[in-house]
Design a protein around this motif. Structure first.
Motif, PDB file in Angstrom:
ATOM      1  N   GLU A  52       0.838  -1.346  -0.065  1.00  0.00           N
ATOM      2  CA  GLU A  52      -0.053  -0.277  -0.138  1.00  0.00           C
ATOM      3  C   GLU A  52       0.819   1.336   0.127  1.00  0.00           C
ATOM      4  N   LYS A  53       1.874   1.138   0.700  1.00  0.00           N
ATOM      5  CA  LYS A  53       3.097   2.455   0.613  1.00  0.00           C
ATOM      6  C   LYS A  53       3.468   2.834  -0.619  1.00  0.00           C
ATOM      7  N   ALA A  54       3.828   1.407  -1.329  1.00  0.00           N
ATOM      8  CA  ALA A  54       4.532   1.393  -2.797  1.00  0.00           C
ATOM      9  C   ALA A  54       3.536   2.176  -3.700  1.00  0.00           C
ATOM     10  N   GLU A  55       2.110   1.806  -3.493  1.00  0.00           N
ATOM     11  CA  GLU A  55       1.247   2.325  -4.373  1.00  0.00           C
ATOM     12  C   GLU A  55       0.955   3.667  -4.036  1.00  0.00           C
ATOM     13  N   ALA A  56       0.860   4.100  -3.069  1.00  0.00           N
ATOM     14  CA  ALA A  56       0.632   5.504  -2.574  1.00  0.00           C
ATOM     15  C   ALA A  56       1.783   6.447  -3.346  1.00  0.00           C
ATOM     16  N   ILE A  57       3.067   5.923  -2.943  1.00  0.00           N
ATOM     17  CA  ILE A  57       4.243   6.661  -3.775  1.00  0.00           C
ATOM     18  C   ILE A  57       4.071   6.818  -5.167  1.00  0.00           C
ATOM     19  N   ARG A  58       3.483   5.623  -5.785  1.00  0.00           N
ATOM     20  CA  ARG A  58       3.503   5.543  -7.453  1.00  0.00           C
ATOM     21  C   ARG A  58       2.388   6.467  -7.720  1.00  0.00           C
ATOM     22  N   ARG A  59       1.237   6.490  -6.939  1.00  0.00           N
ATOM     23  CA  ARG A  59       0.456   7.406  -7.354  1.00  0.00           C
ATOM     24  C   ARG A  59       0.611   8.975  -7.168  1.00  0.00           C
ATOM     25  N   GLN A  60       1.447   9.425  -6.042  1.00  0.00           N
ATOM     26  CA  GLN A  60       1.792  10.473  -5.739  1.00  0.00           C
ATOM     27  C   GLN A  60       2.894  11.027  -6.888  1.00  0.00           C
ATOM     28  N   ARG A  61       3.695  10.307  -7.415  1.00  0.00           N
ATOM     29  CA  ARG A  61       4.536  10.603  -8.493  1.00  0.00           C
ATOM     30  C   ARG A  61       3.908  10.790  -9.786  1.00  0.00           C
ATOM     31  N   LYS A  62       2.900   9.849  -9.931  1.00  0.00           N
ATOM     32  CA  LYS A  62       2.129  10.055 -11.245  1.00  0.00           C
ATOM     33  C   LYS A  62       1.293  11.305 -11.201  1.00  0.00           C
ATOM     34  N   LEU A  63       0.790  11.760 -10.030  1.00  0.00           N
ATOM     35  CA  LEU A  63       0.177  13.081  -9.957  1.00  0.00           C
ATOM     36  C   LEU A  63       1.042  14.317 -10.291  1.00  0.00           C
ATOM     37  N   ALA A  64       2.334  14.147  -9.666  1.00  0.00           N
ATOM     38  CA  ALA A  64       3.200  15.402  -9.798  1.00  0.00           C
ATOM     39  C   ALA A  64       3.827  15.395 -11.334  1.00  0.00           C
ATOM     40  N   ARG A  65       3.736  14.107 -11.958  1.00  0.00           N
ATOM     41  CA  ARG A  65       4.269  14.112 -13.162  1.00  0.00           C
ATOM     42  C   ARG A  65       3.247  14.856 -14.258  1.00  0.00           C
ATOM     43  N   LYS A  66       1.968  14.579 -14.043  1.00  0.00           N
ATOM     44  CA  LYS A  66       0.966  15.080 -14.629  1.00  0.00           C
ATOM     45  C   LYS A  66       0.834  16.567 -14.623  1.00  0.00           C
ATOM     46  N   LYS A  67       0.989  17.256 -13.043  1.00  0.00           N
ATOM     47  CA  LYS A  67       0.944  18.506 -12.774  1.00  0.00           C
ATOM     48  C   LYS A  67       1.993  19.244 -13.581  1.00  0.00           C
ATOM     49  N   LEU A  68       3.185  18.598 -13.622  1.00  0.00           N
ATOM     50  CA  LEU A  68       4.437  19.221 -14.524  1.00  0.00           C
ATOM     51  C   LEU A  68       4.127  19.321 -15.679  1.00  0.00           C
ATOM     52  N   GLU A  69       3.610  18.220 -16.440  1.00  0.00           N
ATOM     53  CA  GLU A  69       3.208  18.205 -17.941  1.00  0.00           C
ATOM     54  C   GLU A  69       2.156  19.402 -18.276  1.00  0.00           C
ATOM     55  N   ARG A  70       1.325  19.467 -17.226  1.00  0.00           N
ATOM     56  CA  ARG A  70       0.321  20.695 -17.505  1.00  0.00           C
ATOM     57  C   ARG A  70       0.614  22.001 -17.396  1.00  0.00           C
ATOM     58  N   GLU A  71       1.536  22.089 -16.459  1.00  0.00           N
ATOM     59  CA  GLU A  71       2.118  23.504 -16.183  1.00  0.00           C
ATOM     60  C   GLU A  71       3.265  23.798 -17.354  1.00  0.00           C
TER      61      GLU A  71
END
Length: 68
Positions: free
Chosen positions: A46-65
């Motif tokens: 669950e911790k690894a999934e949460a980290i993966r989810r956060q990285r994906k969101l951060a990556r998408k945010k950077l792409e949008r910006e």
């Protein structure tokens, strides 16, 4: 869950159903429930999934910006 069969095309309906089940996470859940998972393993997963989810969101945010 419901999938309509159009023009007797069962193969297409089956592909659509599989895609819907995959999106819902049914296959992943079935695989996890096949065997017992120790609480420590569950916590680590669950911790690894949460980290993966956060990285994906951060990556998408950077792409949008970057695109604006």
């Amino acid at each position: 869950m419901q999938v309509s069969v159009r023009e007797n095309n069962v193969d297409q309906a089956l592909r659509a159903l599989k895609k819907k089940l995959q999106r819902e996470g049914v296959f992943r859940e079935m695989k996890q429930k096949q065997a017992f998972e120790k609480p420590s393993e569950k916590k680590a997963r669950e911790k690894a999934e949460a980290i993966r989810r956060q990285r994906k969101l951060a990556r998408k945010k950077l792409e949008r910006e970057g695109m604006l």
